[in-house]
Design an enzyme around this catalytic site. Structure first.
Site, PDB file in Angstrom:
ATOM      1  CD  GLU A   1      -3.139   7.980  -3.703  1.00  0.00           C
ATOM      2  OE1 GLU A   1      -3.545   6.673  -3.688  1.00  0.00           O
ATOM      3  OE2 GLU A   1      -3.102   8.626  -2.776  1.00  0.00           O
TER       4      GLU A   1
ATOM      5  CE  LYS B   1      -3.572   2.570   0.429  1.00  0.00           C
ATOM      6  NZ  LYS B   1      -3.362   3.814   1.003  1.00  0.00           N
TER       7      LYS B   1
HETATM    8  O1  LIG Z   1      -5.632   4.534  -1.906  1.00  0.00           O
HETATM    9  C1  LIG Z   1      -6.210   5.209  -1.393  1.00  0.00           C
HETATM   10  O2  LIG Z   1      -7.281   5.392  -0.926  1.00  0.00           O
HETATM   11  C2  LIG Z   1      -5.515   6.667  -0.777  1.00  0.00           C
HETATM   12  O3  LIG Z   1      -3.966   6.285  -0.979  1.00  0.00           O
HETATM   13  C3  LIG Z   1      -5.758   6.855   0.774  1.00  0.00           C
HETATM   14  O4  LIG Z   1      -5.304   5.629   1.377  1.00  0.00           O
HETATM   15  C4  LIG Z   1      -4.755   7.881   1.073  1.00  0.00           C
HETATM   16  O5  LIG Z   1      -3.750   7.251   2.081  1.00  0.00           O
HETATM   17  C5  LIG Z   1      -5.286   9.137   1.814  1.00  0.00           C
HETATM   18  O6  LIG Z   1      -6.622   9.460   1.075  1.00  0.00           O
HETATM   19  C6  LIG Z   1      -4.446  10.253   1.891  1.00  0.00           C
HETATM   20  O7  LIG Z   1      -2.883  10.103   1.551  1.00  0.00           O
HETATM   21  P1  LIG Z   1      -2.049  11.371   1.642  1.00  0.00           P
HETATM   22  O8  LIG Z   1      -2.341  12.150   2.656  1.00  0.00           O
HETATM   23  O9  LIG Z   1      -0.526  10.415   1.788  1.00  0.00           O
HETATM   24  O10 LIG Z   1      -1.948  12.018   0.350  1.00  0.00           O
END
Ligand SMILES: O=C(O)[C@H](O)[C@@H](O)[C@H](O)[C@H](O)COP(=O)(O)O
Length: 342
Positions: free
Chosen positions: A198, A191
């Site tokens: 991401e 993840k």
């Molecule tokens: O796959 C997901 O649904 C996202 O990756 C989620 O889990 C994420 O961790 C948060 O929305 C914020 O992440 P950041 O604060 O690191 O941008």
């Protein structure tokens, strides 16, 4: 099966709703009584304290924590003394995988099984299902498979890759939308890297759209600006692109279609200026942990690193560095910068 959920924020609440729709029995707890009451109104068994929560679960208990990573250890220190040999604790938040390795080893000395689950899908997960990346002991993960199968999108929601063999499909749950990735920490490791990617994807869309947004600078800058070098060819930058329409057309058959692009297009339709956003971008840790892992592995990650640093810059953490640059320009060339617009 029965599952206890601790932490009923947006993610925990929706996951409980999805589990109950799938026929599971959920016992819930949160420090905010109104969050417990909201789910009790939908059929969950509410509890007013951790003690009551644990007492309402049948042994061996399966307890899912959906909490900010920073408070997981604190909650575990209250929860674990209430548990028995054979109980299972699942951390479905965004913990650092080093913490999972430590917790898995500590808890098993008490006979408690620990499972780490990277959960992706955000607020859309209630309807679309969650992509689950799982770490822990094989037997424990298999025991929890009815829960994972309900939370995940399910087979057929996405077509299998054409080259995927029947043997590969039969050997794994990946096509259902959940995967046992390896021992403790493996779920959050996968993840973590997912989130590093991401960051990179998000930065790529953001930077590309920003180039398009500035493609009209030639219209106003025939005269040299004190701040930037003059445009050699102002006629090359005379485009007033409609970014909503560009994002919309990219969603149709282009190479860069994605859910992130869908969300971007929708945000631009709602407000082309994105005026409710200040331009500061937070990070909850996974992007930086990805880079730390890459450094330990000596694996180059220029794109993911740049995306992370872009977030730091957005929070003005580069302000002093930029002052140093201006001081040097002033020192060697007498260059005076424009005041920063308020
Ligand atoms: O796959 C997901 O649904 C996202 O990756 C989620 O889990 C994420 O961790 C948060 O929305 C914020 O992440 P950041 O604060 O690191 O941008």
């Amino acid at each position: 099966m029965q599952l206890g959920m601790v932490g009923l924020g947006r993610m925990g609440n929706y996951m409980v709703q999805r589990l109950m729709r799938g026929g599971h029995e959920c016992v819930v707890y949160d420090t905010r009584p109104e969050s417990v009451a909201a789910l009790a109104g939908l059929g969950a068994t509410g509890s007013a304290s951790l003690e009551e929560f644990v007492s309402k679960l049948s042994h061996p208990r399966a307890i899912w924590l959906m909490l900010p990573a920073a408070i997981v250890d604190k909650v575990l220190s209250s929860l674990v003394p209430l548990l028995q040999n054979g109980d299972i604790v699942i951390d479905g938040g965004n913990s650092y995988y080093h913490d999972d390795i430590r917790r898995g080893a500590e808890l098993i000395t008490k006979g408690i099984h620990y499972v780490d689950v990277g959960t992706s899908g955000g607020v859309f997960g209630l309807e679309r299902g969650y992509c689950l990346m799982i770490g822990g002991e094989k037997g424990t993960v298999e025991h929890l498979s009815p829960i994972f199968a309900t939370l995940a999108p399910g087979v057929g929601k996405t077509e299998a890759s054409p080259n995927r063999t029947a043997e590969a499909a039969a050997a794994s749950t990946a096509e259902q939308g959940y995967l046992h990735c390896g021992p403790h920490g493996a779920g959050h490791f996968v993840k973590m890297v997912h989130n590093g990617i991401e960051y990179g994807l998000m930065a790529a869309y953001a930077e590309g759209l920003n180039i398009l947004k500035h493609a009209n600078i030639g219209a106003a800058s025939h005269e040299a600006d004190a701040e930037t070098a003059p445009l050699a060819h102002p006629e090359h930058f005379q485009y007033d692109f409609n970014l909503q329409d560009v994002a919309e057309v990219w969603r149709r058959g282009s190479v860069i279609t994605s859910w992130l692009l869908d969300l971007t297009a929708d945000a631009l339709h709602a407000d082309p200026a994105l005026s409710k956003f200040a331009g500061r971008v937070s990070d909850s840790g996974e992007g930086r942990w990805t880079i730390m892992a890459a450094i330990d592995e000596s694996v180059p990650t220029p794109v993911l690193s740049a995306a992370l640093y872009g977030r730091f810059s957005s929070r003005d953490n580069d302000e002093f560095a930029n002052k140093v640059l201006s001081a040097m320009r002033a020192g060697f060339g007498g260059h005076v910068e424009k005041p920063t617009p308020k």
